[in-house]
Design a protein around this motif. Sequence first.
Motif, PDB file in Angstrom:
ATOM      1  N   THR A   1       0.846  -1.194   0.000  1.00  0.00           N
ATOM      2  CA  THR A   1       0.000   0.000   0.000  1.00  0.00           C
ATOM      3  C   THR A   1       0.878   1.239   0.000  1.00  0.00           C
ATOM      4  O   THR A   1       1.935   1.265   0.633  1.00  0.00           O
ATOM      5  CB  THR A   1      -0.939   0.027   1.223  1.00  0.00           C
ATOM      6  N   ILE A   2       0.431   2.251  -0.740  1.00  0.00           N
ATOM      7  CA  ILE A   2       1.155   3.528  -0.785  1.00  0.00           C
ATOM      8  C   ILE A   2       0.143   4.633  -0.525  1.00  0.00           C
ATOM      9  O   ILE A   2      -0.772   4.848  -1.334  1.00  0.00           O
ATOM     10  CB  ILE A   2       1.831   3.764  -2.152  1.00  0.00           C
ATOM     11  N   ASP A   3       0.268   5.298   0.596  1.00  0.00           N
ATOM     12  CA  ASP A   3      -0.608   6.424   0.910  1.00  0.00           C
ATOM     13  C   ASP A   3       0.226   7.693   0.985  1.00  0.00           C
ATOM     14  O   ASP A   3       1.457   7.645   1.092  1.00  0.00           O
ATOM     15  CB  ASP A   3      -1.311   6.176   2.256  1.00  0.00           C
ATOM     16  N   GLY A   4      -0.465   8.824   0.980  1.00  0.00           N
ATOM     17  CA  GLY A   4       0.241  10.098   1.085  1.00  0.00           C
ATOM     18  C   GLY A   4      -0.566  11.204   0.447  1.00  0.00           C
ATOM     19  O   GLY A   4      -1.594  10.945  -0.187  1.00  0.00           O
ATOM     20  N   PRO A   5      -0.108  12.446   0.598  1.00  0.00           N
ATOM     21  CA  PRO A   5      -0.889  13.586   0.108  1.00  0.00           C
ATOM     22  C   PRO A   5      -0.821  13.744  -1.413  1.00  0.00           C
ATOM     23  O   PRO A   5      -0.016  13.083  -2.079  1.00  0.00           O
ATOM     24  CB  PRO A   5      -0.215  14.778   0.804  1.00  0.00           C
TER      25      PRO A   5
ATOM     26  N   GLY B   1      -4.559 -10.042  -4.231  1.00  0.00           N
ATOM     27  CA  GLY B   1      -3.105 -10.117  -4.047  1.00  0.00           C
ATOM     28  C   GLY B   1      -2.319  -9.673  -5.266  1.00  0.00           C
ATOM     29  O   GLY B   1      -2.889  -9.288  -6.288  1.00  0.00           O
ATOM     30  N   ARG B   2      -0.989  -9.701  -5.122  1.00  0.00           N
ATOM     31  CA  ARG B   2      -0.082  -9.237  -6.178  1.00  0.00           C
ATOM     32  C   ARG B   2      -0.525  -7.877  -6.698  1.00  0.00           C
ATOM     33  O   ARG B   2      -0.737  -7.687  -7.899  1.00  0.00           O
ATOM     34  CB  ARG B   2       0.016 -10.259  -7.310  1.00  0.00           C
ATOM     35  N   VAL B   3      -0.652  -6.960  -5.774  1.00  0.00           N
ATOM     36  CA  VAL B   3      -1.187  -5.649  -6.130  1.00  0.00           C
ATOM     37  C   VAL B   3      -0.450  -4.549  -5.361  1.00  0.00           C
ATOM     38  O   VAL B   3      -0.057  -4.742  -4.206  1.00  0.00           O
ATOM     39  CB  VAL B   3      -2.717  -5.607  -5.859  1.00  0.00           C
ATOM     40  N   VAL B   4      -0.232  -3.428  -6.060  1.00  0.00           N
ATOM     41  CA  VAL B   4       0.258  -2.211  -5.406  1.00  0.00           C
ATOM     42  C   VAL B   4      -0.913  -1.237  -5.392  1.00  0.00           C
ATOM     43  O   VAL B   4      -1.407  -0.845  -6.445  1.00  0.00           O
ATOM     44  CB  VAL B   4       1.447  -1.586  -6.177  1.00  0.00           C
ATOM     45  N   MET B   5      -1.397  -0.906  -4.196  1.00  0.00           N
ATOM     46  CA  MET B   5      -2.586  -0.048  -4.075  1.00  0.00           C
ATOM     47  C   MET B   5      -2.204   1.324  -3.540  1.00  0.00           C
ATOM     48  O   MET B   5      -1.523   1.427  -2.528  1.00  0.00           O
ATOM     49  CB  MET B   5      -3.597  -0.679  -3.118  1.00  0.00           C
ATOM     50  N   VAL B   6      -2.697   2.346  -4.231  1.00  0.00           N
ATOM     51  CA  VAL B   6      -2.325   3.719  -3.912  1.00  0.00           C
ATOM     52  C   VAL B   6      -3.556   4.492  -3.452  1.00  0.00           C
ATOM     53  O   VAL B   6      -4.637   4.327  -4.021  1.00  0.00           O
ATOM     54  CB  VAL B   6      -1.731   4.371  -5.192  1.00  0.00           C
ATOM     55  N   GLY B   7      -3.412   5.331  -2.424  1.00  0.00           N
ATOM     56  CA  GLY B   7      -4.552   6.130  -1.975  1.00  0.00           C
ATOM     57  C   GLY B   7      -4.217   7.012  -0.801  1.00  0.00           C
ATOM     58  O   GLY B   7      -3.117   7.581  -0.720  1.00  0.00           O
ATOM     59  N   ARG B   8      -5.182   7.163   0.098  1.00  0.00           N
ATOM     60  CA  ARG B   8      -4.984   7.989   1.291  1.00  0.00           C
ATOM     61  C   ARG B   8      -5.139   7.174   2.574  1.00  0.00           C
ATOM     62  O   ARG B   8      -4.566   7.494   3.598  1.00  0.00           O
ATOM     63  CB  ARG B   8      -6.034   9.118   1.351  1.00  0.00           C
ATOM     64  N   ASP B   9      -5.993   6.131   2.486  1.00  0.00           N
ATOM     65  CA  ASP B   9      -6.378   5.377   3.681  1.00  0.00           C
ATOM     66  C   ASP B   9      -6.203   3.880   3.454  1.00  0.00           C
ATOM     67  O   ASP B   9      -6.851   3.077   4.111  1.00  0.00           O
ATOM     68  CB  ASP B   9      -7.859   5.670   4.008  1.00  0.00           C
TER      69      ASP B   9
END
Length: 244
Positions: free
Chosen positions: A8-12, A128-136
């Motif tokens: 997971t990748i979160d951030g502004p 699975g086998r996933v890169v998920m991007v968001g805020r939460d």
Amino acid sequence: MSAPSIITIDGPAGAGKSTLGELLARRLGYLFFDTGVMYRALAWAVLRHSINPEDDEAVAALVRRLDIQVHPPGDATDGRLYTVLVNGVDVTWELRHPEVERIVSITARHPAVRAILRDRQRAIGQRGRVVMVGRDIGSIVMPDAPLKIYLDASVDERARRRTNEIRQRGGSADLQHIRNEIIRRDSLDRHVSAPATDACIIVSDGLSPDQVVDLVVSRIDCDPDDSQDTRAYDRAETSDPAGT
Ligand code: DC
């Protein structure tokens, strides 16, 4: 250690999450899933149907009947990272329009809307086998993900990058205006944006996209206590009005 099956990748806004997510997914052979496009697709549909973005019931009713599909870019040569279809219509670039940017944070904050979209995001993440991007994503959508990144950058760096991106695509962009817009978005998105307690925090100022990917790959065993910079963050859980 082999790569974790969910990252997971979160951030502004403007921190480089999508660039990192796409590069990382490509390197690992994973699906890249930018959850922000779901909120953008909803905002696009709200505009199209002339719904008041503040009207939580109308927006929730709309999202229930919205089929949002995100596909790999295929043969497209226009620089897209994915193709987004809303009820079968390709809206990939329309999701970047200023009108969508203006209302997306408003439509995204309704608890019922978030509950619906989080369920859909979770269903994709659980394959699975996933890169998920968001805020939460690391804090609420996929709290059990084995590797969570919180990617940040200073307002000035984010404004510079956004401005360059737009100019490189042939558009005109005013640095000061974009800087103000980023500050506005930060304040609207604040209620959903926070690192999970076990996220590795990376501040990407002065780093190229490839350097950030290398940093993540080298931290696949990352200990949250070794995060690059934790000073600016309150590591409390994000508020989740929907209780999901
Ligand atoms: O990352 P982005 O700029 O494409 O996100 C668009 C909007 O959606 C932004 O206002 C934050 C919101 N968003 C969210 O609330 N939760 C997510 N998981 C992803 C995005």
